[in-house]
Each structure stands twice: as structure tokens, then as C-alpha cells.
Motif scaffolding. Structure first.
Motif, PDB file in Angstrom:
ATOM      1  N   LEU A  69      -3.824   7.820  -5.309  1.00 56.48           N
ATOM      2  CA  LEU A  69      -4.418   6.959  -4.233  1.00 56.48           C
ATOM      3  C   LEU A  69      -4.028   7.870  -3.360  1.00 56.48           C
ATOM      4  CD1 LEU A  69      -4.760   3.423  -5.197  1.00 56.48           C
ATOM      5  CD2 LEU A  69      -6.699   5.078  -5.530  1.00 56.48           C
ATOM      6  N   PRO A  98     -11.854   0.046 -12.382  1.00 59.26           N
ATOM      7  CA  PRO A  98     -11.414  -0.951 -11.046  1.00 59.26           C
ATOM      8  C   PRO A  98     -10.392   0.133 -10.210  1.00 59.26           C
ATOM      9  CG  PRO A  98     -10.256  -2.005 -12.873  1.00 59.26           C
ATOM     10  CD  PRO A  98     -11.023  -0.982 -13.370  1.00 59.26           C
ATOM     11  N   PHE A  99     -10.850   0.133  -8.554  1.00 66.99           N
ATOM     12  CA  PHE A  99      -9.846   0.495  -7.797  1.00 66.99           C
ATOM     13  C   PHE A  99     -10.291  -0.179  -6.472  1.00 66.99           C
ATOM     14  CE2 PHE A  99      -9.757   4.342 -10.029  1.00 66.99           C
ATOM     15  CZ  PHE A  99      -8.903   5.361 -10.069  1.00 66.99           C
ATOM     16  N   PRO A 100      -9.428  -0.954  -5.294  1.00 65.81           N
ATOM     17  CA  PRO A 100     -10.300  -2.192  -4.159  1.00 65.81           C
ATOM     18  C   PRO A 100     -10.734  -1.112  -3.366  1.00 65.81           C
ATOM     19  CG  PRO A 100      -7.392  -1.350  -4.354  1.00 65.81           C
ATOM     20  CD  PRO A 100      -8.365   0.092  -5.729  1.00 65.81           C
ATOM     21  N   ASP A 101     -10.669   0.110  -3.105  1.00 64.75           N
ATOM     22  CA  ASP A 101     -11.258   0.768  -1.918  1.00 64.75           C
ATOM     23  C   ASP A 101     -10.827   1.873  -1.763  1.00 64.75           C
ATOM     24  OD1 ASP A 101     -11.831   1.527   0.551  1.00 64.75           O
ATOM     25  OD2 ASP A 101     -10.125   0.609   2.204  1.00 64.75           O
ATOM     26  N   ARG A 111       0.104  -1.650 -19.341  1.00 61.20           N
ATOM     27  CA  ARG A 111      -1.396  -1.341 -19.803  1.00 61.20           C
ATOM     28  C   ARG A 111      -2.185   0.501 -19.789  1.00 61.20           C
ATOM     29  NH1 ARG A 111      -6.658  -3.917 -15.541  1.00 61.20           N
ATOM     30  NH2 ARG A 111      -5.249  -5.640 -16.381  1.00 61.20           N
ATOM     31  N   PRO A 170     -14.141  -2.941  -7.799  1.00 55.85           N
ATOM     32  CA  PRO A 170     -13.333  -4.292  -8.490  1.00 55.85           C
ATOM     33  C   PRO A 170     -14.359  -5.694  -9.070  1.00 55.85           C
ATOM     34  CG  PRO A 170     -12.927  -4.075  -6.638  1.00 55.85           C
ATOM     35  CD  PRO A 170     -13.535  -2.898  -6.529  1.00 55.85           C
ATOM     36  N   LYS A 217       0.062   5.200  -7.040  1.00 55.40           N
ATOM     37  CA  LYS A 217      -0.532   5.534  -9.123  1.00 55.40           C
ATOM     38  C   LYS A 217      -0.431   3.587  -9.517  1.00 55.40           C
ATOM     39  CE  LYS A 217       0.682   9.695  -9.058  1.00 55.40           C
ATOM     40  NZ  LYS A 217       0.281  10.997  -8.971  1.00 55.40           N
ATOM     41  N   PRO A 218      -1.746   3.596  -9.534  1.00 54.14           N
ATOM     42  CA  PRO A 218      -2.266   2.943 -10.989  1.00 54.14           C
ATOM     43  C   PRO A 218      -2.468   3.237 -11.921  1.00 54.14           C
ATOM     44  CG  PRO A 218      -3.971   2.947  -8.732  1.00 54.14           C
ATOM     45  CD  PRO A 218      -2.706   4.047  -8.599  1.00 54.14           C
ATOM     46  N   ARG A 243     -13.266 -11.624  -7.749  1.00 60.12           N
ATOM     47  CA  ARG A 243     -12.316 -12.915  -7.913  1.00 60.12           C
ATOM     48  C   ARG A 243     -12.885 -14.430  -7.722  1.00 60.12           C
ATOM     49  NH1 ARG A 243      -7.103 -11.086  -5.556  1.00 60.12           N
ATOM     50  NH2 ARG A 243      -6.503 -13.372  -5.830  1.00 60.12           N
ATOM     51  N   ILE A 278      -2.332   7.068   0.650  1.00 55.87           N
ATOM     52  CA  ILE A 278      -1.419   6.520  -0.381  1.00 55.87           C
ATOM     53  C   ILE A 278       0.002   7.381  -0.332  1.00 55.87           C
ATOM     54  CG2 ILE A 278      -0.256   3.926  -1.322  1.00 55.87           C
ATOM     55  CD1 ILE A 278      -3.064   3.119  -1.777  1.00 55.87           C
ATOM     56  N   ASP A 313      -9.188   4.288  -0.023  1.00 60.11           N
ATOM     57  CA  ASP A 313      -7.072   5.066  -0.435  1.00 60.11           C
ATOM     58  C   ASP A 313      -7.206   6.657  -1.092  1.00 60.11           C
ATOM     59  OD1 ASP A 313      -6.672   2.451   0.374  1.00 60.11           O
ATOM     60  OD2 ASP A 313      -7.130   1.395  -2.009  1.00 60.11           O
ATOM     61  N   VAL A 371       4.052   3.423  -6.436  1.00 61.94           N
ATOM     62  CA  VAL A 371       3.722   2.441  -6.629  1.00 61.94           C
ATOM     63  C   VAL A 371       2.649   1.954  -6.723  1.00 61.94           C
ATOM     64  CG1 VAL A 371       4.075  -0.507  -6.385  1.00 61.94           C
ATOM     65  CG2 VAL A 371       5.993   1.026  -6.247  1.00 61.94           C
ATOM     66  N   GLN A 372       1.891   1.947  -4.864  1.00 67.26           N
ATOM     67  CA  GLN A 372       0.810   1.569  -4.642  1.00 67.26           C
ATOM     68  C   GLN A 372      -0.018   2.454  -4.843  1.00 67.26           C
ATOM     69  OE1 GLN A 372       0.058   0.160  -0.846  1.00 67.26           O
ATOM     70  NE2 GLN A 372       0.750  -1.989  -1.019  1.00 67.26           N
TER      71      GLN A 372
END
Lengths: 324, 324
Positions: free
Chosen positions: B169, B124-127, B115, B321, B187-188, B324, B172, B130, B184-185
Motif C-alpha cells: 500500500l 480484499p483491501f480497505p481503501d 496467511r 473488503p 504490507k498486508p 462486516r 502508507i 491507500d 505494518v499497515q
């Protein structure tokens, strides 16, 4: 349920359902042409695939031509490989006198996913001086996993289990690892065993998000190892949740365990040459086993206690690159 | 020639050719439905696309609705991001008191490619804890590149140039970097500016495999930097050859430059917050600029000396985000 892919009109191939004894198959049909598409709507596809599996056990189907088998998922949008067997990391660290990796989280890198070699494909490498090595491991294929999914929820997204040879180039790997950027040149395309299997179909072979089977490995026809997949420090559900911490995982994402390794390696052997060389370095001060050369063969086949191989076998050879 | 993608029936969207002034478009048509497919047969597609471009300059076409623009390549099989601006690496190393990275080869990691966000998509980012950061950079899209391709040959495979926001981020990133496995985490998914441009169409803006344009960046409407892409230590052709050393590069592979950074950063600014914080740490002993928060906006637009923006602009905001 066991799924496989045979050559088809597109690089994604044609999805087939395979009988339990591996002798017969039924095409999944035009509304389920390939596995990547099926992963995008697993809940709708699963009952139809299960019905085909029932028909196969009732005697329907045509003979399965094992030579036509490709990787069950010939390509995907994402391949994230863990390194979840602590023994392997410990051995590499001691042998190469590396500082301990400072993390309590799963180790994971993103690798090449635009191509997974089929189980009997010859695999071309540019130069044996790069230190050609196999890595026997297991992997899971998930449907779409939303960002922030917990390990418990992640378990439900694990739809299929696969067996993988994560080809590695050992002369390049430490150079790239030192940069902190992970591996690009050191990790060319992986191979997959022919059958992707639902966790349920593994029976006792699937417990706590781990493949509890011995991975029998033969290098040039000689037994090399039969380490068990149960020894992962993190289960696949925890690896999936780790991967989904800051990203939605696209349907068809493959998550790997890293090379299978057991604390009793002296008894069961290893799943890659690099680990054997590390054991030699620790015991004898230097490695004595060379890496692979052109023409070398590798066979990998996870087996249960009855000798049944749910994923089938990877059985392939190292090849020179095609002339250009 | 400038190509763009508007929403379509599949995640790959619908390919359109865009007029030089960006006001009009012509659909590439049913035999060239999306850019990923076009990359697989560029030599055959290019003359047809060029003909559409000529018709646009002759006045044909329909109005371009900029709100419909997605990433020119909404997803691809492979994204390999370099870090080719030496000034950025040097600043990070000094500020964080890291040992020098021991390599004379290009730095590169494999990131998420299933994507690419569109130019105006909220991301969107979770936090926010980060450490949400942008990275302004350039990238190239190649057709199929065989393993072992030289830099000189690789130049011919660079078919399109793009402008990218490589979301990062920062809390991380150093944790993952220390493992040696890469990110991994941290680099969204990345974002892309709306127009993919042929190297030829960049004129003097494409020299020696480098995008010789200022990348103007505004954070929350305030000028942040306008570093120039010419300062890469390695040209894109060298990055492509590096990536192809041990793998065939699949058509549609995107190769990134890493965050644009110039030696005269005091004058031209930076292309990510992390670098500004590193400069502050070196000068003042600690960083004073915070990372991004929900609702923050970022605008990135490479411009030539006449103020023309060949790639169009990334102009998006940081979002919470989805529920859900």
C-alpha cells in the motif's frame, strides 16, 4: 483468571489455569491443550477456563512447579510491538540528535514470534559487542480481529495481558533503523513472564487500555527502575486498531507497548539500558553505563500497591550461544 | 520436485506432490499432512516425497484440480522480505529525492506470515486511496537454520523456491518508512504461486542462490514486465545468513527477494507499479500511471526460455473488503 503453560508434547506446551496465589494449577484439559488454540475460540473456552479457576479457589488443583513454567504463549503467528511511551522516544531523539519522527500515529514494527522464551530460560546471544539490552514492557493477546476494527471494538478483543522482555541489540538497532525497514537482527526473540492474566483480573491495574502497574526491574540484583505502565500515549485498544487497519489480525496476535518509560525518570528509573545511556548522554555528554555481558541477570516483575505480581517474574540470564 | 497444497481440515491445508507437467497429483499422506510440518523434518520427508514424484512421472496419480490450489505454504511462523534488487532501490531513491540508504548489508523487514493468499484468491483491501500495488518477487523456504549460519551453509538449508506477490500500500509505505520501524499497515498479506519447487528441479533456473528466470507480469491482461531474477545484489543464501545473524530461523521461514528489477528496465519493464511511477517521475517530473482499483487483475508467472512455468501462475484480483 491467570493462565500459564508448562512443557508439553508440542512447542505450544500444555495450558494450565493457575490459582490466584500462584501455588496451584489445573490442566485446561485435552479439548484446550494449548493457549494458541484457545485464542482461536476464546468465547467457547473462556467459561470452561473460568470454571477451572473457581475450582482452584475452592481448593482443588495440584502444586504448581514454577520451574516447569514456560512463556504462557510459547509461540504465535504474529508479534507487533509498539513504542507507545513518548518519554522514551523523546529521550532517544535528544540523545542521538535524531530528527523528530514525523507521525501522529502509533509506532509499531513486526518482530519474531515463532518463539517466546520462558521466564527463567537463559537467553543466548552471539556477541556482547552487539550491545545486549533488555526492554521491560507489557503486551496483550487478542482473539481474531477483523480488518478495520475501531479502537472501541478492539478493546473487546483484548483477552489477556502479559509482561514481556523485548531483548534488543543496540549496536545494530540504529543501523537497521536508518534503512527505514525496521529491525531484524536488532530484535531477537522476546521473553514472557509466566502468567497471562485477563484484563478483569487486573482490577484497577487495567484502565483505559493500559496496565497501570509499576514494572520493577533489577539488573544483576540491583534496582534499576519501577516505571508505571499507565503513561502510554496510545492505549492497547488503539494499538490493536492501528495494527488491524489493513489486515485481519490472526487469533493469538501479541501486541506490545514498547519499553515502559515515565516523564519522572529521574525518580522512577527506566526499563532499558539504552534509555539510561541516553539520559547520561544528555546530562554528561557521553554514556557511562555499559550494556549487558554473558552471565548478567535481569528480573522484571510488575507489582500492585500491595506488592502482588499478577504476571509473576521474568528472572533470567544472558548466555553464550550453544556450541554447534 | 514440485509441491502444492490443497484445501484441508486445518488452515495448513493438505500437502500434495505434483507431476512435472502439472496435470496430476499424489497426496503426501497422513504422516506428511502439510508443508509446514514437512519443513520441520525435511531430511526424513524428502526421500518419501521424491518417491511420490517418481511414481507421478511413471503415470500414477489423480487429476490436479487447479481451482483447489492454495498457497503451497498457507501460513508460516516467519516471513522476512529482502530488497535485493539494487535497481529498484536506486530508482525509488532518485524519484523521491531520498538520501541514499546507508548500509552495505542486505535490506530486510519482517512481515505478516499468518496467511499467504492462494494463487487465485481475490484479495480484499480497505481503501483504494491507500495506493494498492503488486510486487512480483521470488522467495525461498528453509528448514531450521541455526543462529550464526554462514552463507555457504545457508545454501544447504534452502529446500524450496516459491514465487510471491508482495501486496503493498504505497500511500502508507513512505509514512511508515520514515519512522524507521518498517512497515505494518503498508504490507498486508502476500500471495503465493501454486507450486513450491526444489532448487534442483529448477535446473539452470537456479544459480548462485538466485532464480534466473523472467517473471512475466500482466496487469489487467496487458504485459507489464518480464524482469529476470538473476540480478539480485545478494543471493538468497546471503539473505538467509543475514536473517540468521542473531536468531535461529524456525523451520518454514520464508525469505523474499524483494520486487524483481533489472538495470535495463526500459526494455524489460518492472514488477510493481511504484517503480514505473518512479521512472515516470524521473523522466517526466510526475507519475502518470495510477495504482490499482477494485476489480483489477494481476497475473505473475516466471517462465524459462521454453515457456515452462515451474511455479505456476498467480492470477487474482483486487477485491472490496467483506461486509462486516
Amino acid at each position: 483468571m491467570r493462565l500459564a503453560t508448562i512443557a508439553g508434547a508440542t512447542p505450544d506446551g500444555t495450558l494450565v489455569v493457575v490459582s490466584q496465589d500462584g501455588s496451584r494449577m489445573l490442566a485446561a484439559g485435552p479439548d484446550m491443550p494449548n493457549l494458541l488454540g484457545v485464542m482461536e475460540r476464546w468465547d467457547a473456552a473462556q467459561p470452561k477456563l473460568a470454571d477451572l479457576a473457581r475450582r482452584l479457589e475452592a481448593g482443588e488443583g495440584e502444586p504448581l512447579d514454577s520451574a516447569a513454567l514456560r512463556a504462557p504463549l510459547p509461540r504465535s503467528w504474529q508479534w507487533l510491538d509498539g513504542s507507545a511511551f513518548g518519554t522514551h522516544g523523546d529521550l532517544m531523539q535528544i540523545a542521538f540528535k535524531l530528527p523528530p519522527i514525523e507521525t501522529d500515529r502509533p509506532l509499531m514494527y513486526q518482530g519474531l514470534s515463532d518463539r517466546f522464551y520462558g521466564p527463567t530460560d537463559p537467553v543466548p546471544f552471539p556477541d556482547p559487542a552487539d550491545g545486549i539490552d533488555f526492554e521491560g514492557e507489557f503486551g496483550v493477546i487478542v482473539d481474531a480481529v477483523p480488518m478495520g476494527t475501531t479502537p472501541e471494538e478492539a478493546m473487546k478483543h483484548i483477552r489477556l495481558v502479559v509482561q514481556i522482555n523485548d531483548w534488543s541489540l543496540r549496536t545494530i538497532a540504529p543501523v537497521e533503523m536508518k534503512t527505514g525497514f525496521g529491525w531484524v537482527q536488532a530484535k531477537p526473540a522476546c521473553s514472557m513472564a509466566p502468567f497471562a492474566v485477563t484484563p478483569e483480573a487486573l482490577g484497577d491495574g487495567w484502565q483505559n487500555g493500559r496496565v497501570c502497574l509499576d514494572l520493577a526491574i533489577e539488573w544483576n540484583g540491583k534496582a534499576f527502575g519501577h516505571a508505571n505502565g499507565a503513561a502510554m500515549d496510545f492505549g492497547f485498544h488503539e494499538l490493536v486498531a492501528h495494527a488491524a487497519r489493513t489486515r485481519d489480525l490472526v487469533a493469538g496476535t501479541v501486541i506490545g507497548s514498547g519499553t515502559v518509560s515515565n516523564p519522572n525518570y529521574a525518580e522512577v528509573g527506566s526499563s532499558c539500558i539504552s534509555e539510561v545511556r541516553a539520559i547520561e548522554m544528555i546530562a554528561e555528554g557521553k554514556p557511562s553505563t555499559a550494556f549487558m555481558g554473558y552471565g548478567d541477570t535481569i528480573r522484571m516483575e510488575a507489582q500492585d500497591s500491595d506488592g502482588f505480581a499478577p504476571f509473576g517474574a521474568i528472572d533470567q540470564r544472558v548466555a553464550e550461544p550453544a556450541a554447534r
